[in-house]
Design a protein around this motif. Structure first.
Motif, PDB file in Angstrom:
ATOM      1  N   TRP A  25       1.010  -1.258   0.002  1.00  0.00           N
ATOM      2  CA  TRP A  25      -0.077   0.006  -0.096  1.00  0.00           C
ATOM      3  C   TRP A  25       0.948   1.176   0.065  1.00  0.00           C
ATOM      4  O   TRP A  25       1.678   1.407   0.763  1.00  0.00           O
ATOM      5  N   ILE A  26       0.774   2.206  -0.919  1.00  0.00           N
ATOM      6  CA  ILE A  26       1.386   3.308  -1.016  1.00  0.00           C
ATOM      7  C   ILE A  26       0.094   4.374  -0.761  1.00  0.00           C
ATOM      8  O   ILE A  26      -0.525   4.640  -1.542  1.00  0.00           O
ATOM      9  N   GLU A  30      -1.564   4.242  -4.330  1.00  0.00           N
ATOM     10  CA  GLU A  30      -2.095   3.195  -5.041  1.00  0.00           C
ATOM     11  C   GLU A  30      -1.788   1.881  -4.154  1.00  0.00           C
ATOM     12  O   GLU A  30      -0.998   2.099  -2.989  1.00  0.00           O
ATOM     13  N   VAL A  31      -2.350   0.903  -4.351  1.00  0.00           N
ATOM     14  CA  VAL A  31      -2.260  -0.399  -3.712  1.00  0.00           C
ATOM     15  C   VAL A  31      -1.958  -1.598  -4.962  1.00  0.00           C
ATOM     16  O   VAL A  31      -2.480  -1.496  -5.772  1.00  0.00           O
ATOM     17  N   PRO A  37      -1.669  -3.232  -9.933  1.00  0.00           N
ATOM     18  CA  PRO A  37      -2.343  -2.041  -9.415  1.00  0.00           C
ATOM     19  C   PRO A  37      -3.844  -2.257  -8.959  1.00  0.00           C
ATOM     20  O   PRO A  37      -4.316  -2.294 -10.014  1.00  0.00           O
ATOM     21  N   LEU A  38      -4.349  -1.901  -8.031  1.00  0.00           N
ATOM     22  CA  LEU A  38      -5.815  -2.109  -7.590  1.00  0.00           C
ATOM     23  C   LEU A  38      -6.411  -1.172  -8.173  1.00  0.00           C
ATOM     24  O   LEU A  38      -7.515  -1.514  -8.898  1.00  0.00           O
ATOM     25  N   PHE A  43      -9.766  -2.642  -9.767  1.00  0.00           N
ATOM     26  CA  PHE A  43     -10.937  -2.123  -9.470  1.00  0.00           C
ATOM     27  C   PHE A  43     -11.852  -1.792 -10.466  1.00  0.00           C
ATOM     28  O   PHE A  43     -11.581  -1.358 -11.476  1.00  0.00           O
ATOM     29  N   MET A  44     -13.310  -2.399 -10.152  1.00  0.00           N
ATOM     30  CA  MET A  44     -14.223  -2.130 -10.961  1.00  0.00           C
ATOM     31  C   MET A  44     -14.098  -3.220 -12.335  1.00  0.00           C
ATOM     32  O   MET A  44     -15.146  -3.138 -13.228  1.00  0.00           O
ATOM     33  N   GLN A  45     -13.225  -3.977 -12.476  1.00  0.00           N
ATOM     34  CA  GLN A  45     -12.834  -4.502 -13.759  1.00  0.00           C
ATOM     35  C   GLN A  45     -12.851  -6.241 -13.277  1.00  0.00           C
ATOM     36  O   GLN A  45     -13.211  -7.178 -14.062  1.00  0.00           O
ATOM     37  N   TYR A  46     -12.367  -6.525 -11.992  1.00  0.00           N
ATOM     38  CA  TYR A  46     -12.237  -7.974 -11.522  1.00  0.00           C
ATOM     39  C   TYR A  46     -13.207  -8.126 -10.169  1.00  0.00           C
ATOM     40  O   TYR A  46     -13.510  -7.260  -9.541  1.00  0.00           O
TER      41      TYR A  46
END
Length: 272
Positions: A25-26, A30-31, A37-38, A43-46
Motif C-alpha cells: 500500500w502506497i 495506489e495499492v 495496481p488495484l 478495481f471495477m474490472q475484477y
C-alpha cells in the motif's frame, strides 16, 4: 565498525524489515496486489473472488472460474442452525457476542478433517492428485480404494462420504455449472467419477461436494494448500445468518434443555 556475527547474519539481514512480493500500500496513491495496481487495473474490472484467489495464489483467474467458486461458496454455507458451525453462530448471537467473534468461532469449528469445506478440501485434493498419479502408473481403481482405511465398514476417503444423507444435492447443480461455464472434464474429475461409481456399487456411498470440488480445483491447477486457503472462509455466510437470527432473541432461548435431557455417565455422587 561492528563485526558481523556469522550465527545471526541471516536474521540480522531481516531485522526491522518486511520483505515481500505479495503487495504494498502506497498511502494516498495506489495499492499493489502481486504487482497488479488495484485502482489502475483491478478495481471495477475484477470480482472479489478473483482478487481473493490472486491474493492467495498469485493467479488472476478467469471470470468463469471466479463465478464457479462464488457459486460453490453459496452451496457450502446453508443458513441452518442444525449445522455444527452454525450452532456456534446462533449461540454467539444469543449471548450477544460481536459478529466478528461469532463468525471467527464458526469458521474455526468448520476447520475439520470431517466436514466444513476448508481443511477437507486440502485433504480431498491431496488424495485425488495422488490417485491420478497412481492411475497413470498403472494402479487400478479397485486397489486405490482397497488401500483406504475402513471406517464403519466403508473406505474412509475424504470427499466420498456424507454423514447425513448419501445423496448430495449439490453435485448435479455443480455438474451443470461446470458444463455451462465451458469447463471440460480433466483427469481428476474423470477419476472422481470412476471412484464414485465403484463406491456406490460396492458400498452405497458416492462422491460428495467436497470430492467434486477437490477434483475440479485440481483440474484447474491449484495445489491442495491453495485450495485450503481459498476455501478457508466458505462457511462464514451461514454462520453470520444464524448469528443474525438469534442476536435479538432472549438469552438461553436457543436450544434450551431441561436437566433430564442430559444423561450423566460419570462417577456417582459420594457422601463425604
Amino acid at each position: 565498525m561492528k563485526q558481523k556475527n556469522k550465527l545471526t547474519e541471516y536474521w540480522d539481514s531481516k531485522r526491522n524489515k518486511i520483505s515481500t512480493d505479495i503487495g504494498k500500500w502506497i498511502g494516498g496513491q495506489e495499492v499493489y496486489i502481486r504487482n497488479h495496481p488495484l485502482f489502475a487495473e483491478l478495481f471495477m474490472q475484477y470480482s472479489y473472488m478473483q482478487i481473493q484467489v490472486l491474493n492467495v495464489t498469485g493467479k488472476l483467474i478467469s471470470k468463469e472460474l471466479a463465478t464457479w467458486l462464488e457459486n460453490n461458496f453459496m452451496c457450502m454455507s446453508y443458513p441452518d442452525a442444525r449445522i455444527w458451525c452454525n450452532q456456534i453462530g446462533a449461540l454467539a448471537g444469543m449471548n450477544a457476542t460481536s459478529p466478528s467473534a461469532a463468525i471467527t468461532a464458526g469458521v474455526l469449528a468448520a476447520d475439520s478433517r470431517a466436514y466444513g469445506g476448508s481443511l477437507t478440501t486440502k485433504l480431498a485434493m491431496a488424495f485425488i492428485q495422488q490417485a491420478v498419479n497412481k492411475i497413470a502408473m498403472g494402479q487400478p481403481v479397485e486397489q486405490l480404494i482397497a488401500e483406504a482405511p475402513i471406517k464403519h465398514g466403508k473406505p474412509a476417503i475424504v470427499g466420498y462420504v456424507r454423514p447425513v444423507d448419501k445423496k448430495d444435492e449439490r453435485i448435479l447443480p455443480h455438474q451443470r455449472m461446470t458444463e455451462n461455464l465451458g469447463f471440460k472434464k480433466g483427469p481428476h474429475l474423470r477419476l472422481s467419477e470412476q471412484l464414485s461409481t465403484f463406491l456406490e456399487a460396492e458400498y452405497g456411498s458416492g462422491i460428495n461436494i467436497g470430492g467434486y470440488t477437490a477434483a475440479f480445483l485440481s483440474d484447474q491447477g491449484f495445489t491442495p494448500e491453495e485450495g485450503y486457503q481459498i476455501k478457508a472462509l466458505c462457511v462464514a455466510s451461514g454462520v453470520a445468518a444464524c448469528f443474525s437470527d438469534n442476536v435479538n432473541h432472549k438469552k438461553h432461548e436457543f436450544l434450551p434443555k431441561r436437566c433430564e435431557d442430559i444423561r450423566y455417565t460419570g462417577p456417582q455422587i459420594r457422601s463425604l
